[in-house]
Design an enzyme around this catalytic site. Structure first.
Site, PDB file in Angstrom:
ATOM      1  CB  SER A  88       3.080  -8.730   3.030  1.00  0.00           C
ATOM      2  OG  SER A  88       4.195  -9.106   2.266  1.00  0.00           O
TER       3      SER A  88
ATOM      4  CE  LYS B 110       2.215  -8.983  -1.376  1.00  0.00           C
ATOM      5  NZ  LYS B 110       3.183  -9.183  -0.313  1.00  0.00           N
TER       6      LYS B 110
ATOM      7  CB  SER C 145       1.701 -12.796   1.205  1.00  0.00           C
ATOM      8  OG  SER C 145       2.134 -11.487   1.422  1.00  0.00           O
TER       9      SER C 145
END
Length: 387
Positions: A60, A63, A120
């Site tokens: 993640s 991101k 997230s």
């Protein structure tokens, strides 16, 4: 009381709290994590690296690029924080970390940003990707274009949230630091979201409303003084990843950890690298630079015009130089002649240390300086005669 809590949490995570940024020529840290970088934000200087250019799965942490493109879209006026975004069935179907958006549910851009940055949320990331580019695939193309523009040479994205295990989806510790710096440097307001520990959002659907609590995945917020972001990531494939940022005494650093063996190591070694970074550098800011001054411009009636420095100067030292030895002087263009427009560069404000140039700031026109014509000189002569 806050400091006591930080110390207790730090001990539970195996961290060593950084207390004061005293410059030292400390030996480089030894860490278990295979891939890491420490970068200073204002200059982009890399203070430490380990296998920094090897492409690996970042989970993640990618991101950060998704968040960067959202802030860019806001800056361009393509979307606003108050715009409402509807969740598609595809966005709802995302697994992993999610905030449990329902198909047809609407949330503001700002709420979805919080869902991405704090918790997230994969579903929130895809919903925003679709809102900006129409489809996740089109948004990922934008991500790769931005990566190329930033010089992220060891990066290729396949999705916008990091769920994929595709071999063609990868980035490096250096590239994570580069995109983190781009986000923090251009949109420092991101820390207003990444510093939030917990916040409630409200789901409103046809079935009714419910409250969901966003909890920040970055434990360093409570365990490392000065930390206010940025993004974690973990999957069984990518292991444990983190791009952490902290600010102390005017210095902001980024500590990137990729493929750490466990979450405790991830946070402990990110803190260790921040400690090393703060102890290894000091920053000079010129707080006495002149705001404006006047110069003579040839070929004008007015003669004198105002100029100013185009920006602020800072200098990062990693060798403990004596900043009191820094000297400053103006260097002008050989001939400053009209016409000139506001913003045109006419010189530099130069900084030297021990006789060596360490940087400069452009000196620009603060107003237009139009070139005088025949009639201007005729009118001037008439005014002088009449006066």
């Amino acid at each position: 009381m806050k400091k006591i809590f930080i110390w207790i949490l730090a001990l539970s995570l195996g961290l060593h709290i950084f207390e004061s940024p005293v410059l030292s020529l400390a030996a480089e840290p030894e860490i278990e994590t295979p891939h890491a970088v420490v970068m200073e934000v204002s200059t982009g200087t890399v203070l430490f690296e380990k296998n920094a250019d090897e492409g690996v799965h970042p989970a993640s942490v990618i991101k950060i690029m998704t968040i960067l493109l959202i802030f860019e879209a806001i800056a361009k006026g393509e979307i606003s924080l108050t715009d409402e975004v509807m969740t598609s069935a595809y966005a709802k179907s995302m697994g992993g970390s999610q905030v449990y958006l329902e198909t047809g549910e609407t949330q503001t851009v700002e709420t979805l940003l919080k869902c991405i940055i704090i918790a997230s949320g994969n579903d929130a990331a895809v919903a925003m990707a679709e809102a900006i580019a129409g489809t996740e695939e089109a948004f990922v193309e934008q991500m790769n274009e931005k990566a190329a523009a930033l010089g992220m040479e060891n990066t290729h994205f396949v999705d916008c949230c990091g769920l994929t295990e595709a071999s063609e989806h990868y980035t490096s510790a250096r590239d994570v630091a580069i995109m983190s710096r781009e986000l923090l440097y251009n949109y420092p307001e991101v820390t207003e979201y990444s510093d939030i520990w917990m916040e409630d959002i409200t789901h409103v659907t046809a079935q009714g409303s419910s409250v969901f609590t966003l909890t920040n995945t970055n434990k360093l917020l409570r365990a490392y003084e000065g930390c206010d972001g940025l993004k974690t990531g973990s999957t069984s494939y990518a292991k444990y990843c983190l791009s952490a940022t902290a600010k102390r005494d005017g210095i902001r650093l980024i500590s990137v950890i990729l493929t750490a063996p466990d979450t405790k190591t991830r946070f402990a070694e990110a803190a260790q690298l921040l400690n090393y970074g703060f102890a290894s550098c000091s920053m000079y800011y010129d707080e006495e630079a002149p705001a404006t001054l006047e110069i003579s411009v040839k070929g004008t009636i007015q003669g004198k015009f105002t100029v100013c420095l185009d920006g602020e100067f800072s200098y990062l030292s990693t060798t403990g130089e004596d900043f009191s030895l820094i000297e400053k002087h103006f260097e002008w263009e050989e001939e400053i002649t009209a016409p000139l427009e506001k913003g045109d560069q006419v010189g530099e404000y130069v900084y030297t240390l021990d006789g060596n140039r360490i940087g400069s700031v452009p000196v620009v026109m603060a107003e237009d300086a139009p070139k005088a014509g025949y009639l201007d000189y005729l009118n001037l002569a008439w005014e002088r005669w009449a006066g």
